[in-house]
Write a protein that holds these residues in place. Sequence first.
Motif, PDB file in Angstrom:
ATOM      1  N   LYS A 269     -26.978  16.044  68.808  1.00  0.00           N
ATOM      2  CA  LYS A 269     -26.029  17.151  68.895  1.00  0.00           C
ATOM      3  C   LYS A 269     -26.757  18.423  68.508  1.00  0.00           C
ATOM      4  N   ILE A 270     -26.535  19.490  69.280  1.00  0.00           N
ATOM      5  CA  ILE A 270     -27.029  20.817  68.881  1.00  0.00           C
ATOM      6  C   ILE A 270     -25.800  21.714  68.811  1.00  0.00           C
ATOM      7  N   ASP A 271     -25.619  22.344  67.642  1.00  0.00           N
ATOM      8  CA  ASP A 271     -24.362  23.053  67.413  1.00  0.00           C
ATOM      9  C   ASP A 271     -24.237  24.343  68.205  1.00  0.00           C
ATOM     10  N   ASP A 272     -25.296  25.158  68.185  1.00  0.00           N
ATOM     11  CA  ASP A 272     -25.193  26.481  68.819  1.00  0.00           C
ATOM     12  C   ASP A 272     -26.597  27.020  69.055  1.00  0.00           C
ATOM     13  N   TRP A 273     -26.693  28.330  69.351  1.00  0.00           N
ATOM     14  CA  TRP A 273     -27.998  28.898  69.698  1.00  0.00           C
ATOM     15  C   TRP A 273     -28.919  29.057  68.490  1.00  0.00           C
ATOM     16  N   SER A 274     -28.423  28.743  67.284  1.00  0.00           N
ATOM     17  CA  SER A 274     -29.329  28.760  66.128  1.00  0.00           C
ATOM     18  C   SER A 274     -30.131  27.456  66.066  1.00  0.00           C
ATOM     19  N   ASN A 275     -29.824  26.547  66.985  1.00  0.00           N
ATOM     20  CA  ASN A 275     -30.547  25.272  67.119  1.00  0.00           C
ATOM     21  C   ASN A 275     -30.393  24.350  65.924  1.00  0.00           C
ATOM     22  N   LYS A 276     -29.282  24.458  65.208  1.00  0.00           N
ATOM     23  CA  LYS A 276     -28.994  23.461  64.165  1.00  0.00           C
ATOM     24  C   LYS A 276     -28.332  22.274  64.840  1.00  0.00           C
ATOM     25  N   GLY A 277     -28.614  21.101  64.310  1.00  0.00           N
ATOM     26  CA  GLY A 277     -27.996  19.927  64.903  1.00  0.00           C
ATOM     27  C   GLY A 277     -28.545  18.676  64.272  1.00  0.00           C
ATOM     28  N   GLU A 278     -28.286  17.540  64.884  1.00  0.00           N
ATOM     29  CA  GLU A 278     -28.796  16.292  64.321  1.00  0.00           C
ATOM     30  C   GLU A 278     -28.947  15.216  65.384  1.00  0.00           C
TER      31      GLU A 278
END
Length: 348
Positions: free
Chosen positions: A245-254
């Motif tokens: 999963k990538i949350d948004d354009w800040s490229n945080k995810g897991e």
Amino acid sequence: MYKLAICGFGGIGFYHTTLIKNIESLSVKGVFDIKDERQKFALEQGFHAYDSYEDLLNDSEVDVVLVSTPNDSHKELSIKALKAHRNVICEKPVVMTRADYLDIVKVAKEVNKFFIVHQNRRWDEDFLIVRNIIEKNMIGDVFHIESRVLGASGIPGDWRKKKEQGGGMLLDWGVHLIDQLLLIKKEKIASLYLRPSYILSEEVDDGFVAHINFEDGFTIHVEVQTTNTIMLPRWYVKGTLGTAKIDDWSNKGEIIVTKDRFLKHNSKPIKAGQGLTKTMAPLETEQLIIEKLPEPYFYHASFYDHIVAVLDGKEEPIIKEDEVARVLNVLEKLFISGQENRIIKDIE
Ligand code: NAD
């Protein structure tokens, strides 16, 4: 030093000048916009303001013309520039139909100039991270991708609300997201379905959900909305070993992976709502491996570094004719699906 001139100095026209500033052997020679205030703004930014488009095309120093006007004018302006023996970069969506695109490509071939569509979101890091997750097999064999961009601001501006000008979100954002996804999936499409949204406008879609199903069983969910105050992840990708999963354009995810997924789990039932479930019980922590997102896949140096390499004759355009034509074909079929509320087969 190569020289570029811009036709249509609105939001994105100006943005291009900020990109070109960082390129050593390319500079912006001048600008033409039909609005006086944008001509004035060009002068304030230190660019020459041409009196007319013809005036711009007559400037023999111009190697490349950037067409960054509303969508319905791209074809005519691009063909004029090609016929004036200029290379052309055109904003997306290049045109609204595959046939119109092929008409422009034909002229480009006749005059032996390049015609390149600015599909800049091929360079988005979030997308390139997804490409690497797939490339490196980090979640096993990927079989499903969900790609979403959600906002709460409605359809922006003026022409984006008008059908005859190529407005609506399928053309505006859909063209980016489908271009990205079809770079990942080259296999044949078996069927597709579009559910457009008309909450804010009856004339053009203010969002949509599109399902694209491939012959090998791979499925894609593409979604654009302009009426959401709570967001969903930008990317949600499923493979046979796990989910990313990538949350948004800040490229945080897991990325969460389990080595024996679907096979050997024998979860204990949990109380869920007013019932019991084994199926939906979360996995034990020892069954899971949490991975960091990988670095972005390397696509290419920046868009304008590439343009310079093409002008130098060192590279062939990487945004290819058949790729752009494929995306436009899919968009055309999605529009039919949405209008007729039916699944379309026989796509390519
Ligand atoms: P905009 O309305 O901000 O700017 C368009 C400009 O073109 C306006 O200043 C208008 O006066 C001018 N114009 C209109 N007709 C003209 C003509 N015949 N000759 C010269 N100037 C003319 O719109 P925008 O957001 O900058 O979008 C322009 C294009 O860029 C669209 O095709 C859009 O889809 C695309 N775009 C691409 C991206 C991207 O990320 N690649 C982002 C935004 C917009």
